[in-house]
Design an enzyme around this catalytic site. Sequence first.
Site, PDB file in Angstrom:
ATOM      1  N   ASP A  93       0.818  -1.215   0.000  1.00  9.11           N
ATOM      2  CA  ASP A  93       0.000   0.000   0.000  1.00  9.11           C
ATOM      3  C   ASP A  93       0.850   1.264   0.000  1.00  9.11           C
ATOM      4  O   ASP A  93       2.014   1.265   0.411  1.00  9.11           O
ATOM      5  CB  ASP A  93      -0.965   0.007   1.186  1.00  9.11           C
ATOM      6  CG  ASP A  93      -0.261  -0.085   2.536  1.00  9.11           C
ATOM      7  OD1 ASP A  93       0.713  -0.849   2.662  1.00  9.11           O
ATOM      8  OD2 ASP A  93      -0.682   0.619   3.480  1.00  9.11           O
ATOM      9  N   ASP A 126       8.409   4.356  -0.858  1.00  7.60           N
ATOM     10  CA  ASP A 126       7.663   3.804   0.282  1.00  7.60           C
ATOM     11  C   ASP A 126       6.419   3.063  -0.204  1.00  7.60           C
ATOM     12  O   ASP A 126       5.359   3.648  -0.329  1.00  7.60           O
ATOM     13  CB  ASP A 126       7.274   4.955   1.219  1.00  7.60           C
ATOM     14  CG  ASP A 126       6.659   4.483   2.520  1.00  7.60           C
ATOM     15  OD1 ASP A 126       6.684   3.275   2.800  1.00  7.60           O
ATOM     16  OD2 ASP A 126       6.136   5.344   3.249  1.00  7.60           O
ATOM     17  N   GLU A 160      -0.035  -1.216   5.825  1.00  8.76           N
ATOM     18  CA  GLU A 160       0.990  -0.668   6.706  1.00  8.76           C
ATOM     19  C   GLU A 160       0.778   0.807   6.974  1.00  8.76           C
ATOM     20  O   GLU A 160       1.007   1.288   8.094  1.00  8.76           O
ATOM     21  CB  GLU A 160       2.369  -0.890   6.074  1.00  8.76           C
ATOM     22  CG  GLU A 160       3.554  -0.592   6.995  1.00  8.76           C
ATOM     23  CD  GLU A 160       4.022   0.859   6.951  1.00  8.76           C
ATOM     24  OE1 GLU A 160       4.838   1.255   7.795  1.00  8.76           O
ATOM     25  OE2 GLU A 160       3.556   1.604   6.061  1.00  8.76           O
ATOM     26  N   GLU A 161       0.339   1.542   5.961  1.00 10.93           N
ATOM     27  CA  GLU A 161       0.202   2.993   6.094  1.00 10.93           C
ATOM     28  C   GLU A 161      -0.937   3.396   7.030  1.00 10.93           C
ATOM     29  O   GLU A 161      -1.027   4.571   7.408  1.00 10.93           O
ATOM     30  CB  GLU A 161       0.014   3.634   4.721  1.00 10.93           C
ATOM     31  CG  GLU A 161       1.180   3.446   3.759  1.00 10.93           C
ATOM     32  CD  GLU A 161       2.434   4.200   4.179  1.00 10.93           C
ATOM     33  OE1 GLU A 161       2.417   4.840   5.240  1.00 10.93           O
ATOM     34  OE2 GLU A 161       3.433   4.144   3.439  1.00 10.93           O
ATOM     35  N   ASP A 187      13.031  -5.154   7.445  1.00  8.77           N
ATOM     36  CA  ASP A 187      11.923  -4.383   6.888  1.00  8.77           C
ATOM     37  C   ASP A 187      12.472  -3.051   6.386  1.00  8.77           C
ATOM     38  O   ASP A 187      13.666  -2.759   6.518  1.00  8.77           O
ATOM     39  CB  ASP A 187      10.863  -4.154   7.974  1.00  8.77           C
ATOM     40  CG  ASP A 187       9.520  -3.667   7.431  1.00  8.77           C
ATOM     41  OD1 ASP A 187       9.345  -3.600   6.200  1.00  8.77           O
ATOM     42  OD2 ASP A 187       8.631  -3.341   8.254  1.00  8.77           O
TER      43      ASP A 187
END
Length: 468
Positions: A93, A126, A160-161, A187
Amino acid sequence: MQPEIAPVAVVEVDSGGLLERFRGGLKIPTVSRQPGEGMDTEAFQAFRAYLAQHYPRVHDRLELELISRHSLLFRWPGGEPSLPGTVLLAHQDVVPVDTGSEGDWDHPPYEAVVADGYIWGRGSLDDKFGLFSILEAVEGLIADGFHPRRTLYLAFGHDEEVGGGDGAVQIARLFAERGWTIALVVDEGGAIADGMVPGLDAPVAIVGVAEKGYMSALLEVDGMGGHSSAPPNQSAIGILASAIVKLEDNRFPMRFDGATRAFFERGIGPESSFGMRVIYGNLWLFEPLVLAMLDRSPMMAAMVRTTTAPTIFHAGLKENVLPARAQATVNFRLLPGEKGDEVLEEVRRIISDERITVSMAGRAREASPSSRIDSRAWATLAETIREVFPEAIVAPYLLLGGTDSRYFRDLCDCVYRFLPIELEPDGLRRAHGTNERIPVAGLVDGARFYRRLIENADQATLDSDESQ
């Protein structure tokens, strides 16, 4: 001092093919939305199909499990099943492009334009860079006949966001339920930073060994409202604005310990110029001087204090009407050891205004425990970084943001956060802002890094191996 690393053979990477595969992935807008805002499931399904099409060996050889419908967990069983596995994390994401800011981009955010030596697009840094670099490495290893000793896991969350609650949280829970042991987790998080530290000319590979905590406070004022022609001495907006000024003028104290102290003492200190080496090597004496130096940079200052960031302000509906209510949200990133309720009490003390109600917005998250930097897992990661980036100085640091890896800390004490890319000075701002981009040359470095990391971790005897 940094250990000397013997040269390794350079693995050929299909740079042109990788670039086009990466560009295709950037064009699929896998945007995270806050709960209740609706998720574009078709985009995530299209992205999953795209990965299957372009990484056929990975999908044929590794076991794939869907978690919460959209997160991907790949498992490549090792030849020695008793060995703890290696876990590589990335996320599918991306954050939304701020409404109205599309025209501020030099190139459209979802067209993956290649220009001026960069690939431009939302998610390029990202974190689709990490995801495609990992898949490229594994696809190449399979093609070359590699068979792992220890099991390799690839975990690609889809949220994740927005906290990772349906992705990484559930994947980590699955590891615990199935009793899968882990020797090493890597990560996103750190990167190769240049010009970051005074007295140091070499690039620094900053590796996150811990993450700051997270808490938001909601400030509310109820005013009288009414017509703007007869305002009170202080309106609801004025009261709240004064409180925000107090918070910004009364920052939390600096503290120099843990991962940040190790960054200077064990990371960059021994590699700095003579004068800075004396300072970093005698922090018992020069700590006040170093803290003053760090305070000049917002990013460096955030490593040594709990930060205060007003992020949302709501008040008023019409220009000639006084608002009956004003609200502000202030975000705090907590140093290790500090708790949300303690920070909230300090906020109330600083504001010291009974007209303002202060409460916690959502739940606080404490900082993660620090991972080991005396382990063979750390040494393996540092060796791999130096093999691919031989000029870099490897240093542990405190990650200012949050990643999916924090959910794996209870399963493994060797959890590290690092992206194998040279980060330009404003790279962090670009990651969630306008003109996100990465250098084209960085794609090849990324694929080579993850390949070497998988090989090195597979060959090494890691700390947790001996307990099996």
